[in-house]
Design a protein around this motif. Structure first.
Motif, short mmCIF file in Angstrom:
data_model
loop_
_atom_site.label_atom_id
_atom_site.label_comp_id
_atom_site.label_asym_id
_atom_site.label_seq_id
_atom_site.Cartn_x
_atom_site.Cartn_y
_atom_site.Cartn_z
N GLY A 77 66.08 -0.63 101.16
CA GLY A 77 64.79 -0.71 101.85
C GLY A 77 64.30 -2.15 101.97
N SER A 114 63.80 -4.48 105.30
CA SER A 114 62.55 -5.13 105.68
C SER A 114 62.79 -6.59 106.04
CB SER A 114 61.52 -5.03 104.54
OG SER A 114 61.86 -5.89 103.48
N THR A 145 57.36 -0.03 110.23
CA THR A 145 56.98 1.38 110.40
C THR A 145 58.22 2.29 110.30
OG1 THR A 145 55.47 0.48 112.02
CG2 THR A 145 55.52 2.87 111.83
N ASP A 146 59.38 1.75 110.71
CA ASP A 146 60.62 2.53 110.62
C ASP A 146 61.20 2.52 109.21
OD1 ASP A 146 61.32 0.78 113.61
OD2 ASP A 146 60.62 2.87 113.48
N ILE A 147 60.73 1.58 108.41
CA ILE A 147 61.36 1.36 107.10
C ILE A 147 60.52 1.94 105.96
CG2 ILE A 147 62.19 -0.44 105.53
CD1 ILE A 147 62.50 -2.21 108.07
N LEU A 148 59.20 1.90 106.14
CA LEU A 148 58.30 2.38 105.09
C LEU A 148 57.48 3.55 105.59
CD1 LEU A 148 56.96 -1.04 103.79
CD2 LEU A 148 58.07 0.66 102.36
N ALA A 149 57.18 4.46 104.69
CA ALA A 149 56.30 5.59 105.03
C ALA A 149 55.55 5.99 103.77
CB ALA A 149 57.11 6.77 105.55
N PRO A 150 54.31 6.47 103.94
CA PRO A 150 53.57 6.86 102.73
C PRO A 150 54.10 8.18 102.18
CG PRO A 150 52.25 7.25 104.67
CD PRO A 150 53.51 6.63 105.15
N THR A 167 51.37 0.62 107.92
CA THR A 167 52.62 -0.08 108.22
C THR A 167 52.46 -1.01 109.42
OG1 THR A 167 53.31 1.90 109.42
CG2 THR A 167 54.18 1.60 107.20
N VAL A 221 54.67 -2.18 96.58
CA VAL A 221 55.64 -1.08 96.75
C VAL A 221 56.64 -1.06 95.59
CG1 VAL A 221 57.40 -0.12 98.27
CG2 VAL A 221 55.37 -1.19 99.25
#
Lengths: 152, 108
Positions: free
Chosen positions: A16, A20, A76-81, A95, A114
């Protein structure tokens, strides 16, 4: 060095983080493989795994991303809550706001919030001073508040 | 608004699990290759050392002067000028004195 145990504990986080930086999944996957090949063939006695691995990941990701041009992914494609987290802020807004930061500031936010690393560890990973890491984080939070205020 | 709390909820979307087999296989293969190279170089180094040691022992062997004979020509043909004459004079000078033989009683 137990490679399988290291992989289970760290690989997804490293992947991840490298995504980023590279903003390209395939480059990040190659970088992950390079890291584990180096781990297998080196005789380094690692005391702080987090610092060693994230620093290796950063160097590898930067090295590969210098060679390639386009960067198809955004944060936005790499992280999500996490679904159960019950965030007060719209996840897309989070994001997006992070994506608008300068790279060195978003990096510090990702590593500190994170990944839960200390500023001392972040300074060792990124090669800057402790004060620089802390001030980047401070400026990043100020900008994020402003971006999110605009969103709402 | 607790910004840090909101960001703390973020997680990486992508898992490295699908890559595990490929990555670990590459890592283990690299480790095996490294060990192979290490032992190959050690073997080469050992054979060089052995060859040098054997060569040295052959040269120093049971007849050390033979190495000198091979290196430097010698013999009468290679003597410096006048050396033969000197040798002859030295032989005469240091040879035992000639004592006259006693005649037999019959002839005296």
């Amino acid at each position: 060095m137990d490679l399988a145990a290291l992989y289970k504990e760290w690989a997804s986080r490293l992947l991840g983080y490298m995504m980023s930086i590279t903003r390209d999944r395939h480059l990040a996957e190659d970088a992950l493989q390079n890291i584990f090949v180096k781990l297998a063939t080196s005789r380094v006695d690692v005391t702080n795994h987090a610092v060693y691995l994230f620093r290796a990941a950063r160097n590898e990701a930067l090295s590969l991303s210098r060679r390639k041009g386009p960067r198809p992914l955004s944060l936005t494609d790499i992280l999500a809550p996490e679904e159960s987290a019950g965030s007060q802020v719209d996840p897309a807004a989070l994001t997006s706001a992070l994506n608008r930061l300068p790279e060195e500031q978003s990096e510090v936010v990702i590593l500190h919030i994170v990944e839960g690393l200390s500023f001392k560890e972040i300074a060792e990973i990124t090669g800057c001073s402790l004060d620089t890491a802390a001030s980047r984080y401070r400026y990043a939070l100020e900008k994020l508040k402003e971006f999110l205020r605009q969103w709402t | 608004m607790d910004l840090e709390k909101s960001f703390r909820a973020l997680r990486w979307r992508n898992s490295a699990e699908p890559l595990e087999r490929r990555v670990l296989s590459a890592a283990r293969q690299a480790r095996v290759e490294q060990r192979l190279w290490r032992w190959t170089w050690r073997g080469l180094a050992a054979s060089v050392v052995l060859a040098v040691a054997l060569n040295a022992s052959v040269r120093s062997g049971p007849n050390p002067s033979s190495a000198r004979k091979i290196d430097a020509p010698s013999g009468p043909a290679f003597e410096p000028a006048g050396m033969r004459e000197f040798r002859d004079r030295a032989r005469l000078a240091f040879s035992p004195p000639i004592t006259p033989r006693k005649l037999p009683e019959v002839l005296r």
